[in-house]
Design a protein around this motif. Structure first.
Motif, PDB file in Angstrom:
ATOM      1  N   GLY A  11       0.437  -1.787  -0.084  1.00 12.69           N
ATOM      2  CA  GLY A  11       0.474   0.039   0.168  1.00 12.69           C
ATOM      3  C   GLY A  11       0.674   1.284   0.139  1.00 12.69           C
ATOM      4  N   THR A  12       1.678   1.405   0.618  1.00 16.19           N
ATOM      5  CA  THR A  12       2.663   2.166   0.660  1.00 16.19           C
ATOM      6  C   THR A  12       2.759   2.345  -0.760  1.00 16.19           C
ATOM      7  N   GLU A  71       2.875   1.890  -3.405  1.00 17.68           N
ATOM      8  CA  GLU A  71       1.722   2.088  -4.815  1.00 17.68           C
ATOM      9  C   GLU A  71       1.258   3.382  -4.539  1.00 17.68           C
ATOM     10  N   ASP A  72       1.161   3.736  -3.131  1.00 20.66           N
ATOM     11  CA  ASP A  72       0.943   5.242  -2.945  1.00 20.66           C
ATOM     12  C   ASP A  72       1.722   6.454  -3.168  1.00 20.66           C
ATOM     13  N   PHE A  73       3.247   6.072  -2.860  1.00 17.87           N
ATOM     14  CA  PHE A  73       4.093   6.729  -2.880  1.00 17.87           C
ATOM     15  C   PHE A  73       4.411   6.837  -4.540  1.00 17.87           C
ATOM     16  N   SER A  91       2.409   6.383  -7.241  1.00 17.59           N
ATOM     17  CA  SER A  91       1.064   7.442  -8.186  1.00 17.59           C
ATOM     18  C   SER A  91       1.771   8.513  -7.597  1.00 17.59           C
ATOM     19  N   ALA A  92       1.571   8.843  -6.403  1.00 15.73           N
ATOM     20  CA  ALA A  92       1.874  10.245  -5.980  1.00 15.73           C
ATOM     21  C   ALA A  92       3.182  11.064  -7.284  1.00 15.73           C
ATOM     22  N   GLU A 139      -0.529   4.220 -12.332  1.00 16.88           N
ATOM     23  CA  GLU A 139      -1.837   3.275 -12.029  1.00 16.88           C
ATOM     24  C   GLU A 139      -1.405   1.417 -11.639  1.00 16.88           C
ATOM     25  N   TRP A 140      -2.543   1.178 -10.813  1.00 17.82           N
ATOM     26  CA  TRP A 140      -1.805  -0.560 -10.644  1.00 17.82           C
ATOM     27  C   TRP A 140      -2.758  -1.300 -10.810  1.00 17.82           C
ATOM     28  N   HIS A 199       5.536  12.397   0.450  1.00 19.90           N
ATOM     29  CA  HIS A 199       5.337  10.534   0.786  1.00 19.90           C
ATOM     30  C   HIS A 199       5.920  10.306   1.687  1.00 19.90           C
ATOM     31  N   ASP A 231      12.180   6.580  -1.565  1.00 23.09           N
ATOM     32  CA  ASP A 231      10.857   4.923  -1.586  1.00 23.09           C
ATOM     33  C   ASP A 231      11.159   5.261   0.349  1.00 23.09           C
TER      34      ASP A 231
END
Length: 267
Positions: free
Chosen positions: A35-36, A38-40, A42-43, A48-49, A237, A253
């Motif tokens: 989750g972390t 993907e969020d990073f 993406s920002a 996208e996933w 992020h 990251d």
């Protein structure tokens, strides 16, 4: 490694590793928390996933609908290093692994079967990690090249020694059809595939340095429209900035994997 075991349904998208022999053909990130991660990304990169066939801990990153990278949230479970890893196209995974071991490198994982191909995770004789992939690429190579990485760069102890190692393992500058061209330009080794720069090798990394950022390693460079915006997004992020310039920045990251964002104008 191809994280999605289903090739594209469009025949024009199915490209074999024989067509881009020895060239980088994929990049994969080993992370701790999906989750972390993907969020990073993406920002920072606008990705996208979509789910991958290998299971709940795996994802395929998409840039404008094109698959560009694989994410595997298995670092803690499999006690693996958090890092970006480039994969190179080979006609035979078994032959490539044997060549690596014969030349002082190591085979960490594989070859393993991931239909429609086979993969292995390896390290060169200075400890830089890389992967190999044999089989079909599930997106057109040119589409992948234009959608995501600008190139990859090996920071190593001796660029000439590394070029010989990888050249012998991956059939660079050989008689193999479609092989990569190797040139010495501006104090570094430059690798081209079908005329495009796909990798660079530079000397100066310290083999036993306590800081992993200056030990031999492959660095993935991603094309972006706005380097400064990526830097701000990374900091917001949970990431960090290791080095920032007008056209390029080295980022880390939240899990600690480092990568470079490069201006599209400079790539």
């Amino acid at each position: 490694m191809n994280h999605d075991s289903t090739p594209s349904s469009r025949a024009t998208d199915v490209v074999s590793t024989h067509s881009v022999c020895g060239a980088p053909c994929w990049v994969s990130l080993t992370s701790r928390d999906l989750g972390t991660t993907e969020d990073f990304y993406s920002a920072v990169l606008g990705w996208e996933w979509r789910p991958a066939k290998l299971g709940d801990r795996f994802r395929i990153a998409l840039a404008e609908g094109a698959p560009v990278a694989g994410i595997a949230a298995v670092a803690s479970m499999w006690q693996m290093t958090v890092a970006w890893t480039p994969y190179f196209a080979v006609p035979s995974a078994d032959d490539a692994v044997a060549r690596v071991q014969e030349r002082g490198g190591t085979a960490a994982v594989g070859p393993l079967s991931f239909p429609p191909g086979r993969a292995a995770l390896l390290a060169d004789r200075d400890g830089a990690t890389f992967g190999i992939w044999e089989g079909e690429l599930f997106t057109d190579w040119e589409t992948w090249r234009k959608a995501a990485p600008a190139f990859i760069r090996l920071h190593t102890r001796d660029a000439f020694d590394a070029a010989i190692f990888y050249g012998e393992v991956l059939d660079w500058a050989s008689a193999h059809p479609g092989c990569c061209e190797v040139r010495y330009e501006a104090n570094e080794v430059v690798l081209r595939s079908h005329g495009e720069i796909v990798a660079r090798i530079e000397s100066g990394a310290l083999e036993a340095a306590p800081d992993p950022t200056i030990r031999p390693h492959w660095q993935v460079h991603f094309r972006v429209a706005d380097v400064a915006a990526c830097v701000r997004a990374a900091e917001k992020h949970g990431g960090s900035v290791l080095r920032e310039g007008a056209t390029e920045a080295v980022l880390r990251d939240p899990d600690g994997a480092q990568f470079t964002v490069t201006s599209r104008r400079e790539a």
